[in-house]
Enzyme design. Structure first.
Site, PDB file in Angstrom:
ATOM      1  N   LYS B 103       0.870  -1.173   0.000  1.00 25.22           N
ATOM      2  CA  LYS B 103       0.000   0.000   0.000  1.00 25.22           C
ATOM      3  C   LYS B 103       0.906   1.222   0.000  1.00 25.22           C
ATOM      4  CE  LYS B 103      -2.994   2.829   2.807  1.00 25.22           C
ATOM      5  NZ  LYS B 103      -3.859   3.016   3.965  1.00 25.22           N
ATOM      6  N   GLY B 164      -8.662   8.755   9.172  1.00 24.76           N
ATOM      7  CA  GLY B 164      -9.073   8.798  10.579  1.00 24.76           C
ATOM      8  C   GLY B 164     -10.158   9.815  10.892  1.00 24.76           C
ATOM      9  N   ALA B 190      -9.631   5.176   3.519  1.00 22.48           N
ATOM     10  CA  ALA B 190      -9.577   6.286   4.472  1.00 22.48           C
ATOM     11  C   ALA B 190     -10.838   7.134   4.505  1.00 22.48           C
ATOM     12  CB  ALA B 190      -8.393   7.198   4.199  1.00 22.48           C
ATOM     13  N   GLY B 191     -11.212   7.512   5.720  1.00 23.07           N
ATOM     14  CA  GLY B 191     -12.307   8.462   5.912  1.00 23.07           C
ATOM     15  C   GLY B 191     -13.628   7.842   6.304  1.00 23.07           C
ATOM     16  N   ASN B 212      -9.397   1.475   9.072  1.00 25.18           N
ATOM     17  CA  ASN B 212      -8.712   1.088  10.301  1.00 25.18           C
ATOM     18  C   ASN B 212      -9.404   1.717  11.507  1.00 25.18           C
ATOM     19  OD1 ASN B 212      -6.926   0.517  12.393  1.00 25.18           O
ATOM     20  ND2 ASN B 212      -5.106   1.072  11.285  1.00 25.18           N
ATOM     21  N   THR B 213      -9.334   3.078  11.575  1.00 28.24           N
ATOM     22  CA  THR B 213      -9.838   3.781  12.752  1.00 28.24           C
ATOM     23  C   THR B 213     -11.319   3.518  13.017  1.00 28.24           C
ATOM     24  OG1 THR B 213      -8.227   5.478  12.225  1.00 28.24           O
ATOM     25  CG2 THR B 213      -9.845   6.035  13.885  1.00 28.24           C
TER      26      THR B 213
END
Lengths: 206, 261
Positions: B103, B164, B190-191, B212-213
């Site tokens: 990545k 995040g 992301a986001g 992830n977050t």
């Protein structure tokens, strides 16, 4: 630090025995330069037994300067930021090449440094070879592993270092001087003094 | 009827059942990471490349808990601000023996963590040439995605919103354009903040979602991992089913014939 007449005399005698290593002195505690009150007051911890040299050459019996015990001690302490050396032994070393030769002082002793400074990891000497002749072979070298100094035996390979760190079975990767070392080459890649080694692994990330 | 087996997610020549890729950062323990990975059904997990702490290498390692035999490991270049650093990180990651999938992220700004598009393209060129299968994190810019595809990236990974942030898909129209033109998988990276965001990405036609977050930061990470698994499934099925067009006015669901007079 005054090394005294005895040391000078011993050196002269030692110089007459070419190619030998002759013990010339032992000193209880050596502190070659004054240190600040702050440093002197902070607790000292051992950085292990280390080794340093100071060398000058001579030609046709004419010396070009004399080696300095202070300098040798300074060299031994420098890599671990030591300020004191105890139980110091001084050897006089004389590699001779026909009409040309070296005269070196080699000191060994336990280096003490203020707590919090960098740490030596093994308890044997790591010489800094300054202006040293070919006849002198260091027994260990210092490499930087992930920006931390680490002493390994002279001739140690990446495989030895990885094993010493207990990382053998792990999924890691190693760079020496910014070039990736393939795992198959670990055993054949010898570490040299001053090599910058980078060891990485995987951690949680997104 | 499309099911998980007849509708695999194909990435870099490999088939996956799950369209959810999860990050392994921010978990309190390796065991928690593993539990979340199990609950999410993810088969691909991202990891970061960092220095071993040589004074205390620790007994446990992330990959002891997330074995590469079970999960496809996707090393990232998080924290890299130059193409050179990202390339170096990828080379190290490959040497650590988890394959050639990477990545690629080259960050251009500390506060937003938006990618440096020029540096990402530069790094992608080098990495593709060196045989990596590159998944670049990139802005939701159709032109940048096209360039990365042309270079030979195995997928493009436009962001939904800053890393995040949990803001969800900020620009669904750009994503639609990217999806319409892409011939490689489009992975929203992301986001994402919650399950509806993940469903929306799949409904738009994205091939997968990376997060992830949203999971690791939830009060109950295991439950959120499961929610994300269901959302991704639901979104994909809705996409395949073909939604009705949106209309301004009502259309009656019940027949008008036979009304009681």
């Amino acid at each position: 630090m005054k090394t005294g007449v005895r040391l000078g005399l011993a050196t002269v005698i030692a110089a007459l025995v070419p190619g030998c290593s002759v013990p010339v002195a032992s000193l209880g505690i050596a502190m070659p330069r004054p240190v600040s009150a702050d440093l002197a007051a902070s607790p000292l911890i051992s950085r292990g037994w280390r080794e340093g040299t100071s060398c000058r050459f001579w030609l046709v019996g004419v010396p070009f300067g004399l080696p300095q015990v202070d300098e040798a001690i300074g060299n031994a302490m420098a890599p671990v930021q030591g300020i004191l050396m105890r139980e110091v032994t001084v050897d006089s070393v004389h590699p001779v090449y026909g009409l040309f030769g070296w005269h070196c002082y080699r000191v060994r002793g336990e280096v003490l440094a203020p707590q919090g400074s960098i740490q030596a990891v093994r308890a044997d000497g790591a010489p800094i070879v300054s202006r040293c002749p070919d006849g002198y072979r260091p027994t260990s070298v210092q490499v930087m592993v992930n920006d931390e100094p680490r002493v390994v035996d002279a001739g140690a390979t990446v495989a030895d270092l990885v094993a010493a760190l207990g990382l053998g079975p792990r999924r890691i990767a190693v760079e020496v001087n910014r070039a990736v070392v393939p795992r198959a080459d670990y055993g054949a890649t010898a570490l040299r003094d001053g090599d910058a080694v980078e060891i990485i692994h995987f951690v949680g990330g997104g | 009827m499309p099911d998980e087996l007849s509708d695999p997610f194909v990435l870099a020549g490999r088939e996956y059942r799950s369209r959810l890729i999860i990050g392994t950062g921010k978990y309190p323990s390796f065991a928690d990471t593993r539990r979340a990975a199990e609950a999410s059904g993810a088969e691909i997990i991202t990891v970061a490349v960092r220095r071993v702490n040589i004074t205390d290498p620790g007994k446990e390692n992330l990959l002891d808990h997330l074995p590469p035999a079970r999960f496809t490991i996707l090393p990232n270049t998080a924290g890299c601000y130059t193409a050179e650093d990202a390339i170096r990180t990828c080379r190290l990651a490959r040497e650590a023996g988890v394959g050639t999938l990477v990545k690629l992220e080259v960050i251009g700004d500390e506060k937003t963590l938006f990618p440096d598009v020029a540096a990402t393209i530069e790094a992608a060129k080098v990495l593709v040439k060196e045989g990596f299968q590159v998944l670049p994190y990139i802005t939701d810019d159709p032109v940048a995605c096209k360039r990365l595809e042309e270079i030979g990236c195995a997928a493009v990974m436009p962001l939904a919103a800053p890393i995040g942030s949990g803001l969800g898909i900020r620009n669904p129209f750009n994503l639609r354009i990217i999806i319409e033109h892409a011939r490689v998988p489009v992975i929203v990276d992301a986001g994402v903040g919650t399950a509806s965001h993940a469903a929306e990405a799949l409904e738009l036609g994205c091939d997968a979602v990376l997060m992830n977050t949203a999971i690791a930061g939830a009060k109950d990470a295991m439950l959120m991992a499961e929610a994300m698994r269901l959302a991704v499934d639901a979104g994909r099925k809705a996409y395949l089913a073909g939604r009705i067009p949106a209309k301004l006015y009502a259309t009656a669901s019940s027949p008008l014939d036979g009304l009681i007079r």
